[in-house]
Design a protein around this motif. Structure first.
Motif, mmCIF file in Angstrom:
data_model
loop_
_atom_site.group_PDB
_atom_site.id
_atom_site.type_symbol
_atom_site.label_atom_id
_atom_site.label_comp_id
_atom_site.label_asym_id
_atom_site.label_seq_id
_atom_site.Cartn_x
_atom_site.Cartn_y
_atom_site.Cartn_z
ATOM 1 N N ASP A 1 -51.766 -13.143 -10.429
ATOM 2 C CA ASP A 1 -51.195 -14.364 -9.862
ATOM 3 C C ASP A 1 -51.677 -15.592 -10.629
ATOM 4 O OD1 ASP A 1 -49.754 -15.819 -7.664
ATOM 5 O OD2 ASP A 1 -51.770 -16.593 -7.318
ATOM 6 N N LEU A 2 -52.956 -15.593 -10.991
ATOM 7 C CA LEU A 2 -53.503 -16.706 -11.768
ATOM 8 C C LEU A 2 -52.848 -16.783 -13.140
ATOM 9 C CD1 LEU A 2 -55.732 -18.903 -11.572
ATOM 10 C CD2 LEU A 2 -57.252 -17.295 -12.733
ATOM 11 N N GLN A 3 -52.633 -15.608 -13.756
ATOM 12 C CA GLN A 3 -51.986 -15.572 -15.057
ATOM 13 C C GLN A 3 -50.533 -16.062 -14.961
ATOM 14 O OE1 GLN A 3 -53.126 -15.014 -18.008
ATOM 15 N NE2 GLN A 3 -51.211 -14.850 -19.158
ATOM 16 N N ALA A 4 -49.856 -15.728 -13.866
ATOM 17 C CA ALA A 4 -48.474 -16.180 -13.693
ATOM 18 C C ALA A 4 -48.395 -17.691 -13.489
ATOM 19 C CB ALA A 4 -47.836 -15.448 -12.509
ATOM 20 N N ARG A 5 -49.341 -18.249 -12.760
ATOM 21 C CA ARG A 5 -49.327 -19.698 -12.500
ATOM 22 C C ARG A 5 -49.798 -20.478 -13.714
ATOM 23 N NH1 ARG A 5 -52.679 -20.875 -7.207
ATOM 24 N NH2 ARG A 5 -52.048 -22.988 -7.802
ATOM 25 N N TYR A 6 -50.783 -19.948 -14.434
ATOM 26 C CA TYR A 6 -51.337 -20.632 -15.603
ATOM 27 C C TYR A 6 -51.338 -19.664 -16.787
ATOM 28 C CZ TYR A 6 -53.118 -23.578 -11.824
ATOM 29 O OH TYR A 6 -53.225 -24.356 -10.697
ATOM 30 N N PRO A 7 -50.209 -19.510 -17.472
ATOM 31 C CA PRO A 7 -50.124 -18.530 -18.569
ATOM 32 C C PRO A 7 -51.203 -18.767 -19.629
ATOM 33 C CG PRO A 7 -47.949 -19.360 -18.010
ATOM 34 C CD PRO A 7 -48.924 -20.189 -17.238
ATOM 35 N N GLY A 8 -51.915 -17.686 -19.961
ATOM 36 C CA GLY A 8 -52.941 -17.755 -20.994
ATOM 37 C C GLY A 8 -54.340 -18.000 -20.489
ATOM 38 N N VAL A 9 -54.512 -18.192 -19.177
ATOM 39 C CA VAL A 9 -55.831 -18.577 -18.673
ATOM 40 C C VAL A 9 -56.849 -17.449 -18.849
ATOM 41 C CG1 VAL A 9 -55.312 -17.859 -16.297
ATOM 42 C CG2 VAL A 9 -57.052 -19.605 -16.716
ATOM 43 N N LEU A 10 -56.435 -16.187 -18.667
ATOM 44 C CA LEU A 10 -57.382 -15.079 -18.808
ATOM 45 C C LEU A 10 -57.810 -14.902 -20.264
ATOM 46 C CD1 LEU A 10 -55.779 -12.465 -16.378
ATOM 47 C CD2 LEU A 10 -57.542 -14.182 -15.917
ATOM 48 N N ILE A 11 -56.858 -15.022 -21.178
ATOM 49 C CA ILE A 11 -57.199 -14.929 -22.603
ATOM 50 C C ILE A 11 -58.106 -16.082 -22.999
ATOM 51 C CG2 ILE A 11 -56.250 -14.896 -24.936
ATOM 52 C CD1 ILE A 11 -53.724 -13.658 -23.813
ATOM 53 N N ALA A 12 -57.843 -17.272 -22.446
ATOM 54 C CA ALA A 12 -58.682 -18.431 -22.747
ATOM 55 C C ALA A 12 -60.111 -18.223 -22.252
ATOM 56 C CB ALA A 12 -58.080 -19.688 -22.121
ATOM 57 N N ALA A 13 -60.258 -17.603 -21.078
ATOM 58 C CA ALA A 13 -61.603 -17.344 -20.553
ATOM 59 C C ALA A 13 -62.368 -16.395 -21.471
ATOM 60 C CB ALA A 13 -61.500 -16.763 -19.150
ATOM 61 N N MET A 14 -61.706 -15.338 -21.945
ATOM 62 C CA MET A 14 -62.359 -14.423 -22.882
ATOM 63 C C MET A 14 -62.714 -15.124 -24.183
ATOM 64 S SD MET A 14 -63.573 -11.522 -23.696
ATOM 65 C CE MET A 14 -63.073 -10.555 -22.259
ATOM 66 N N ALA A 15 -61.810 -15.977 -24.667
ATOM 67 C CA ALA A 15 -62.063 -16.707 -25.902
ATOM 68 C C ALA A 15 -63.279 -17.619 -25.770
ATOM 69 C CB ALA A 15 -60.826 -17.514 -26.282
ATOM 70 N N LEU A 16 -63.358 -18.317 -24.654
ATOM 71 C CA LEU A 16 -64.477 -19.226 -24.428
ATOM 72 C C LEU A 16 -65.794 -18.467 -24.339
ATOM 73 C CD1 LEU A 16 -65.188 -22.180 -23.989
ATOM 74 C CD2 LEU A 16 -64.908 -21.829 -21.538
ATOM 75 N N PHE A 17 -65.768 -17.287 -23.713
ATOM 76 C CA PHE A 17 -66.978 -16.471 -23.619
ATOM 77 C C PHE A 17 -67.461 -16.052 -25.010
ATOM 78 C CE2 PHE A 17 -68.739 -12.151 -23.537
ATOM 79 C CZ PHE A 17 -69.877 -12.358 -22.763
ATOM 80 N N LEU B 1 -59.286 -18.092 -32.382
ATOM 81 C CA LEU B 1 -57.935 -17.544 -32.499
ATOM 82 C C LEU B 1 -57.377 -17.121 -31.142
ATOM 83 C CD1 LEU B 1 -58.202 -15.435 -35.786
ATOM 84 C CD2 LEU B 1 -57.281 -17.740 -35.470
ATOM 85 N N LEU B 2 -58.225 -16.527 -30.302
ATOM 86 C CA LEU B 2 -57.753 -16.165 -28.958
ATOM 87 C C LEU B 2 -57.419 -17.407 -28.133
ATOM 88 C CD1 LEU B 2 -60.119 -13.208 -27.957
ATOM 89 C CD2 LEU B 2 -57.725 -13.109 -28.645
ATOM 90 N N LEU B 3 -58.160 -18.480 -28.337
ATOM 91 C CA LEU B 3 -57.842 -19.723 -27.638
ATOM 92 C C LEU B 3 -56.480 -20.261 -28.093
ATOM 93 C CD1 LEU B 3 -58.967 -21.704 -25.570
ATOM 94 C CD2 LEU B 3 -60.051 -22.959 -27.444
ATOM 95 N N ALA B 4 -56.181 -20.096 -29.388
ATOM 96 C CA ALA B 4 -54.865 -20.507 -29.880
ATOM 97 C C ALA B 4 -53.755 -19.656 -29.260
ATOM 98 C CB ALA B 4 -54.831 -20.398 -31.401
#
Length: 731
Positions: free
Chosen positions: A218-234, A354-357
């Motif tokens: 649901d979070l990914q649907a509302r904010y596309p890319g948020v999960l990938i961004a979290a992994m990138a930031l980590f 790159l994942l953040l991009a």
């Protein structure tokens, strides 16, 4: 016999089974002991060892909980329970399997405890680790079962405190022992404890609402890319703050300390600025702009975040190259390439940027699937949400596959190519026959052998050379090897069209053994018997005009070639699965008689399945032969066919993503366990993983939706509508 006596007898049998099982596990858990002259030595040592009482206590606990299985399952099926169990087990496995301090002994927890002789490290590695784990698991389990918000909060705080305690104690061990350590035991424990804290917070504050997976979708649907961004930031944060950037084997310099190390060496001004905070500032700015763009769904901010992330990746490469070149010029550690003396830091930073991009560009990457999801019912929202992230997820996976291998040692790069990559390609081919068409093939490795020997023949490495003096390169031999395997696949499929199930498995098993034995006992010494090729199969090369590419001993060169081949194969097979032929395969798999009655040409579908699956195996054979140079019939045993079949079943039959992940995991696991457990225990751990999966997730790691419905006996026709089945078959 009355009811009371019957119940007492049943309880006695259950207690006996639990205690006997506890003794068996205690024997398996300990070190391998005994000899052919005294098989009981290991049993006696296990019984006399104090650990027997721990396992007997666990057996009694299982006896007490067994009658309450239904209630426990209902409680443990609530949100957060799965993550809690996995994270708590991760803490125990980190202590058991992973290295904790590389400079001493085997680097395992016991060796680290012997090296910790003072301070907090001595207490932590002595007894505090186990006590802390038991306390966190005990409080967390009660909070999960009782759904107590107060206990969940206490357990989450205890888990975070345990993570901090692990970090401090390990740092104390490293600082007092003054050795260079690159182990992952402490890091894995910290991540696992954080997972415990998240699961407890979620379970205590959400009650019976949706699961973590549903919330994530649901979070990914509302904010596309948020999960990938979290992994990138980590990844990027870990790179800048903790990872080694230069000379990991001797200097072990991190990004901040490398600034002083390279001061006065003539390093470029831009690289020096990046070392002294410029890279961290780039990460903060890119992450802030990306987070704001994702939250506000702002196109301009997303574009800016993607541009800043790509710029940050370029600056990372520039800084790392400048550091490595200075190291080469000064002969640091004998490095001959600017990239040879770098640690994991630059590659994790590059991967993070790159994942953040990718995360910032997610709305445009996944636009087609997002548009396809519009207008669907609320019941299909979770499926639509998951599809929205399919393309960005695949692109993120491709970025990881390109960048992450640079972090590995040369040994693991070799494993990535000769084991993981090749067997993933084999599993993708076998999935066509087993997963999509439902034909049990135990001789699939024969096509692998045909592809390898065809390549060796065409390049002139066998005693018998090609006619007319023809000598091809391995890449030019690919079409011929694929053609030979297609012919062999049709030759196997045609006589077996009327066979099903076990009978088909026996015939294909015999075919695989025939090919191997013919390679050993061949007339005219065509295959050179058990010795294999007379001369090594040459490495691939491309020499067309100004394009001159040669592959050699560098495993990464082969990995990128294999990655390109695998990407093409997966793309073509995905398109094929959604075609009319793919639907015919699905019909034959579900019910061949009904498929024929509906007009499906089952004969054609089965022959094409054998041929297309065999072609992929032949392609893997070409790659294998050219990479290893020498091979023999022992590389194509029946066990290899069974292993590939296990990879397909483990990942999820019919699921392309599941087959890839299952093959990669089960190929990696034995290699990983070589340095973690005794050789005699290795198969026990692999068997335990397979048993656990077959009991708790029989449909595989990433199952196909249709198989999930079949295995759970769900009679929900909305779960498998015609449209969903045609679009998600094998997803």
């Amino acid at each position: 016999m009355n009811l009371k006596d019957a119940l007492c007898g049943e309880s006695a049998r259950r207690l006996l089974i639990c205690l006997v099982g506890a003794v068996i596990v205690a024997v398996m858990w300990g070190p391998q002991q005994g000899s052919p002259d005294d098989y009981g030595h290991g049993f006696k040592q296990a019984v006399l060892d104090p650990r027997i009482f721990v396992f007997l206590g666990l057996g009694v606990l299982m006896f007490v909980l067994a009658p309450r299985t239904a209630q426990l399952k209902a409680r443990l099926a609530l949100p957060g329970s799965g993550l809690f169990g996995a994270a708590a087990a991760g803490v125990a496995l980190a202590r058991t399997l992973l290295h904790w301090y590389d400079p001493v002994g085997d680097g395992k927890f016991a060796a680290a405890s012997r090296a910790a002789t003072s301070g907090l490290a001595d207490v932590y590695f002595g007894w505090l680790y186990v006590v802390t784990w038991l306390l966190v698991v005990g409080v967390g389990l009660v909070a999960i079962l009782r759904r107590s918000r107060a206990l969940a909060s206490v357990g989450a705080l205890a888990a975070l405190a345990a993570a901090e305690l692990t970090t401090v104690a390990h740092a104390d061990l490293v600082s007092t022992s003054r050795g260079i350590d690159h182990s992952y035991g402490a890091d894995a424990t910290v991540v696992a404890y954080v997972g415990v804290a998240i699961s407890l917070v979620y379970s205590g504050w959400t009650g019976r609402r949706s699961s973590i997976r549903d919330k994530a979708l649901d979070l990914q649907a509302r904010y596309p890319g948020v999960l990938i961004a979290a992994m990138a930031l980590f990844l990027a944060t870990a790179s800048v703050g903790f990872a080694t950037w230069f000379s990991p084997g001797r200097l072990n310099a991190r990004l901040w300390t490398s600034a002083d190390l390279f001061d006065g060496t003539g390093i470029s001004a831009l690289a020096a600025v990046m070392q002294r905070g410029g890279l961290a500032a780039s990460l903060v700015v890119a992450a802030a702009v990306g987070a704001l763009g994702i939250y506000r769904s702002s196109t301009s901010l997303r574009i800016a975040a993607a541009g800043l992330s790509v710029l940050g990746g370029a600056l990372t490469l520039f800084t790392a190259h400048a550091m490595g070149q200075i190291g080469v010029d000064n002969g640091v550690d004998g490095a001959t390439s600017p990239w040879a003396n770098l640690g994991t830091g630059p590659w994790f930073a590059l991967l993070g940027f790159l994942l953040l991009a990718v995360a910032a560009a997610s709305p445009w990457i996944g636009r087609s699937s997002s548009n396809a999801a519009r207008g669907r019912s609320r019941a299909a929202s979770a499926t639509a949400a998951s599809r929205m992230s399919v393309t960005p997820t695949l692109l993120a996976g491709l970025v990881v596959a390109i960048v992450l291998p640079h972090v590995f040692t040369e040994y693991w790069q070799q494993v990535l190519v000769t084991q993981i990559g090749v067997y993933v390609l084999l599993a993708v081919g076998l999935n066509v026959v087993v997963g999509w068409t439902g034909l049990l093939d135990l001789g699939f490795i024969a096509f692998y052998a045909i592809g390898s020997y065809t390549t060796a023949f065409l390049v002139g490495s066998l005693p018998v050379h090609p006619p007319f003096g023809i000598h091809l390169t391995p890449l030019a031999a690919i079409p011929v090897a694929i053609g030979a395997c297609i012919v062999a696949g049709v030759a196997l499929g045609a006589p077996t069209l009327r066979l099903r199930g076990d009978y088909l498995a026996i015939v294909t098993l015999g075919f695989g053994e025939i090919i191997r034995i013919v390679a050993i006992n061949n007339p005219g010494n065509i295959t050179n018997s058990t010795r294999g090729p007379e001369t090594p199969v040459p490495h691939p090369e491309i020499n067309v005009g100004i394009l001159d590419l040669k592959w050699g001993t560098d495993p990464l060169q082969y990995w990128y070639l294999l990655l390109a081949i695998l990407a093409i194969v997966v793309f073509l097979f995905t398109r094929l699965e959604r075609s009319s032929l793919g639907r015919a395969w699905a019909a034959v798999r579900e019910d061949e008689v009904a498929a024929k009655a509906c007009g499906v040409d089952a004969t054609r579908a089965k022959l094409l399945a054998f041929a297309i699956g065999a072609s992929t195996s032949g392609l893997a054979g070409v790659f294998f032969a050219s990479q290893v140079g020498y091979f023999n019939p022992d590389n194509f045993l029946l066990l290899n066919s069974i292993l590939v079949l296990a990879y397909v079943v483990f990942g999820g039959m019919g699921s392309m993503k599941g087959v890839i992940v299952g093959a990669a995991f089960l190929t990696w696991l034995p290699e990983f366990l070589k340095d973690q457990v005794p050789a005699d225990d290795r198969q026990m751990w692999i068997g335990a993983v397979l048993l656990f999966m077959m009991i708790f997730r029989p449909s595989g790691l990433i199952p196909e939706r249709r198989h999930t419905v079949e295995l759970t006996h769900t009679d929900n026709r909305q779960a498998v509508t015609a449209a969903t089945a045609s679009e998600s078959e094998g997803s």
